[in-house]
Enzyme design. Structure first.
Site, PDB file in Angstrom:
ATOM      1  N   ASP A   1      60.301  14.845 -15.411  1.00 18.42           N
ATOM      2  CA  ASP A   1      59.647  14.769 -14.110  1.00 18.42           C
ATOM      3  C   ASP A   1      58.464  15.729 -14.117  1.00 18.42           C
ATOM      4  O   ASP A   1      58.650  16.949 -14.046  1.00 18.42           O
ATOM      5  CB  ASP A   1      60.611  15.126 -12.981  1.00 18.42           C
ATOM      6  CG  ASP A   1      60.058  14.772 -11.600  1.00 18.42           C
ATOM      7  OD1 ASP A   1      58.833  14.880 -11.415  1.00 18.42           O
ATOM      8  OD2 ASP A   1      60.853  14.383 -10.721  1.00 18.42           O
TER       9      ASP A   1
ATOM     10  N   ASP B   1      70.436  -2.493 -10.197  1.00 13.77           N
ATOM     11  CA  ASP B   1      70.632  -2.710  -8.765  1.00 13.77           C
ATOM     12  C   ASP B   1      69.363  -3.257  -8.122  1.00 13.77           C
ATOM     13  O   ASP B   1      69.400  -3.723  -6.987  1.00 13.77           O
ATOM     14  CB  ASP B   1      71.024  -1.388  -8.099  1.00 13.77           C
ATOM     15  CG  ASP B   1      71.370  -1.543  -6.628  1.00 13.77           C
ATOM     16  OD1 ASP B   1      72.170  -2.448  -6.309  1.00 13.77           O
ATOM     17  OD2 ASP B   1      70.851  -0.778  -5.797  1.00 13.77           O
TER      18      ASP B   1
ATOM     19  N   ILE C   1      67.789  12.403  -5.309  1.00 17.76           N
ATOM     20  CA  ILE C   1      68.842  11.580  -5.907  1.00 17.76           C
ATOM     21  C   ILE C   1      69.071  11.982  -7.355  1.00 17.76           C
ATOM     22  O   ILE C   1      70.218  12.137  -7.798  1.00 17.76           O
ATOM     23  CB  ILE C   1      68.480  10.092  -5.792  1.00 17.76           C
ATOM     24  CG1 ILE C   1      68.408   9.678  -4.328  1.00 17.76           C
ATOM     25  CG2 ILE C   1      69.509   9.230  -6.534  1.00 17.76           C
ATOM     26  CD1 ILE C   1      67.845   8.285  -4.096  1.00 17.76           C
TER      27      ILE C   1
ATOM     28  N   ALA D   1      72.043   2.035  -1.365  1.00 23.99           N
ATOM     29  CA  ALA D   1      72.124   2.691  -0.052  1.00 23.99           C
ATOM     30  C   ALA D   1      73.054   1.967   0.912  1.00 23.99           C
ATOM     31  O   ALA D   1      73.118   2.331   2.086  1.00 23.99           O
ATOM     32  CB  ALA D   1      70.729   2.789   0.562  1.00 23.99           C
TER      33      ALA D   1
ATOM     34  N   ALA E   1      66.659   2.580  -8.638  1.00 27.23           N
ATOM     35  CA  ALA E   1      65.476   3.076  -7.921  1.00 27.23           C
ATOM     36  C   ALA E   1      64.661   1.919  -7.369  1.00 27.23           C
ATOM     37  O   ALA E   1      64.818   1.535  -6.205  1.00 27.23           O
ATOM     38  CB  ALA E   1      64.635   3.946  -8.850  1.00 27.23           C
ATOM     39  N   ARG E   2      63.805   1.348  -8.198  1.00 28.01           N
ATOM     40  CA  ARG E   2      62.967   0.224  -7.788  1.00 28.01           C
ATOM     41  C   ARG E   2      62.731  -0.694  -8.979  1.00 28.01           C
ATOM     42  O   ARG E   2      62.480  -0.236 -10.105  1.00 28.01           O
ATOM     43  CB  ARG E   2      61.611   0.705  -7.255  1.00 28.01           C
ATOM     44  CG  ARG E   2      61.635   1.178  -5.807  1.00 28.01           C
ATOM     45  CD  ARG E   2      61.913   0.025  -4.846  1.00 28.01           C
ATOM     46  NE  ARG E   2      61.913   0.413  -3.451  1.00 28.01           N
ATOM     47  CZ  ARG E   2      62.968   0.851  -2.775  1.00 28.01           C
ATOM     48  NH1 ARG E   2      64.125   1.006  -3.397  1.00 28.01           N
ATOM     49  NH2 ARG E   2      62.880   1.149  -1.497  1.00 28.01           N
TER      50      ARG E   2
ATOM     51  N   HIS F   1      70.862  -4.744  -4.896  1.00 26.61           N
ATOM     52  CA  HIS F   1      70.171  -3.660  -4.176  1.00 26.61           C
ATOM     53  C   HIS F   1      71.131  -2.980  -3.189  1.00 26.61           C
ATOM     54  O   HIS F   1      70.870  -2.905  -1.984  1.00 26.61           O
ATOM     55  CB  HIS F   1      68.936  -4.188  -3.449  1.00 26.61           C
ATOM     56  CG  HIS F   1      67.872  -3.156  -3.240  1.00 26.61           C
ATOM     57  ND1 HIS F   1      66.534  -3.417  -3.372  1.00 26.61           N
ATOM     58  CD2 HIS F   1      67.945  -1.839  -2.898  1.00 26.61           C
ATOM     59  CE1 HIS F   1      65.830  -2.315  -3.118  1.00 26.61           C
ATOM     60  NE2 HIS F   1      66.678  -1.345  -2.833  1.00 26.61           N
TER      61      HIS F   1
ATOM     62  N   GLU G   1      62.909  -9.775  -5.757  1.00 25.72           N
ATOM     63  CA  GLU G   1      64.213  -9.775  -5.100  1.00 25.72           C
ATOM     64  C   GLU G   1      64.248 -10.805  -3.973  1.00 25.72           C
ATOM     65  O   GLU G   1      63.362 -10.790  -3.123  1.00 25.72           O
ATOM     66  CB  GLU G   1      64.530  -8.376  -4.555  1.00 25.72           C
ATOM     67  CG  GLU G   1      64.724  -7.358  -5.663  1.00 25.72           C
ATOM     68  CD  GLU G   1      65.122  -5.973  -5.155  1.00 25.72           C
ATOM     69  OE1 GLU G   1      65.161  -5.758  -3.922  1.00 25.72           O
ATOM     70  OE2 GLU G   1      65.395  -5.099  -5.992  1.00 25.72           O
TER      71      GLU G   1
END
Length: 323
Positions: free
Chosen positions: A172, A257, A153, A283, A232-233, A280, A262
């Protein structure tokens, strides 16, 4: 009829069920199942397919005495106790690439929403106002985008940012320097990313090493114009630190998001005007949901029938299962 029984515990695209039925699996589709019911019936199943809501806890896995495979119709697996599954020799799969494009596009949707103040402008005009001067935005052209995580992503986001003529920086530790160069992304550590970025986006999984990866110290060195996006999370960014940075004006804005809890209940971030939120949705496109459903059905079926291991997360169980 196959001797294998598969439980699908959440809403997935119909193609998941049809692909499993084509291969003669017995499929139970229980999208409304409660945690107690799951614990009670999991002992009857050889495979379990979930999305993000089902908590596949150690207790659930221990109760699944016939369980051989768990499939996540999506990317993140933080709702699955991977350690327990691995110890039990249960294969865990995800749909590693099926929602990549949708997640990258949603990241850009949020980035543009922040840049042009679209949500507030939308609400304003629906309230009967016509206050053009209140919503002066910024261009993406020439701005610096910091990307935390250059997996599938993150790489797609970098490609799109470069099309907008943004300068792309990346952090990264799992990516080789040569890969940064091929992507046209300048390699940085996280602190340098915060010092230089006008926009920042997060694309890492939530694991022990990334829990509260972004904290108060990072916001303290950021540009006051920084706009940060997380598709992402929840939990990768320390929400308390983010709230303080946004409330004080230390950074300009955020688009979220995902949240640590949640749905977010009594979350102070929701009270801030400089926060854009979605539930969220990264996707949540027709295309992505079809692709993840088909991909996870194939992975689960291929493992049970042929011991194929495409997209397996815990490859260390293979020796045990193929001995």
């Amino acid at each position: 009829m196959s001797s294998f029984k598969i439980l699908i515990s959440e809403n997935v695209a119909e193609i998941c069920v049809s692909k499993l039925l084509e291969k003669n699996f017995e499929v139970a589709y229980r999208s409304d199942i409660s945690a107690d019911e799951l614990l009670d019936i999991i002992r009857d199943f050889h495979g379990l397919i979930v999305r993000s809501a089902t908590k596949v806890t150690s207790e659930v896995i221990q109760a699944g005495t016939k369980l051989k495979v768990i499939g996540r119709a999506g990317v993140g697996i933080d709702n699955i106790d991977l350690d327990t599954a691995t110890r039990k020799g249960i294969a865990v799969f995800n749909a590693a690439s099926a929602n990549t494009l949708s997640a990258a596009e949603h990241t850009f949707a949020l980035m543009l929403a922040l840049a042009r103040d679209i949500p507030k402008a939308h609400i304003s005009i629906h309230n009967g106002e016509w206050n053009r001067s209140a919503f002066k935005g910024v261009e993406l052209f020439g701005k610096t985008l910091g990307i935390v995580g250059l997996g599938k992503i993150g790489r797609e986001v970098a490609t799109r940012a470069q099309a907008f003529k943004m300068q792309t920086l990346g952090c990264d530790p799992l990516i080789e320097t040569g890969d940064f160069e091929r992507l046209g992304v300048e390699e940085c550590d996280l602190h340098e990313l915060f010092r230089r970025s006008d926009f920042m986006t997060v694309h890492v999984p939530l694991i022990a090493e990334t829990k509260h990866l972004i904290t108060e110290e990072h916001f303290a060195i950021a540009k006051s114009s920084l706009r940060i996006i997380n598709t992402a999370r929840g939990g990768v960014i320390d929400e308390s630190a983010l709230f303080r940075a946004l409330e004080s004006g230390r950074i300009a804005a955020a688009a979220l998001d995902v949240f640590e809890e949640e749905p977010p209940v009594n979350n102070p971030l929701l009270e801030l005007e400089n926060v854009v939120t979605t539930p969220h949705l990264a996707a949540s496109t027709n295309e992505a949901q079809e692709k993840v459903a088909a991909e996870i059905a194939e992975s689960v079926a291929n493992f049970l029938l042929e011991k194929r291991t495409d997209n397996i997360i815990n490859a260390q169980i293979l020796d045990r299962n193929t001995a």
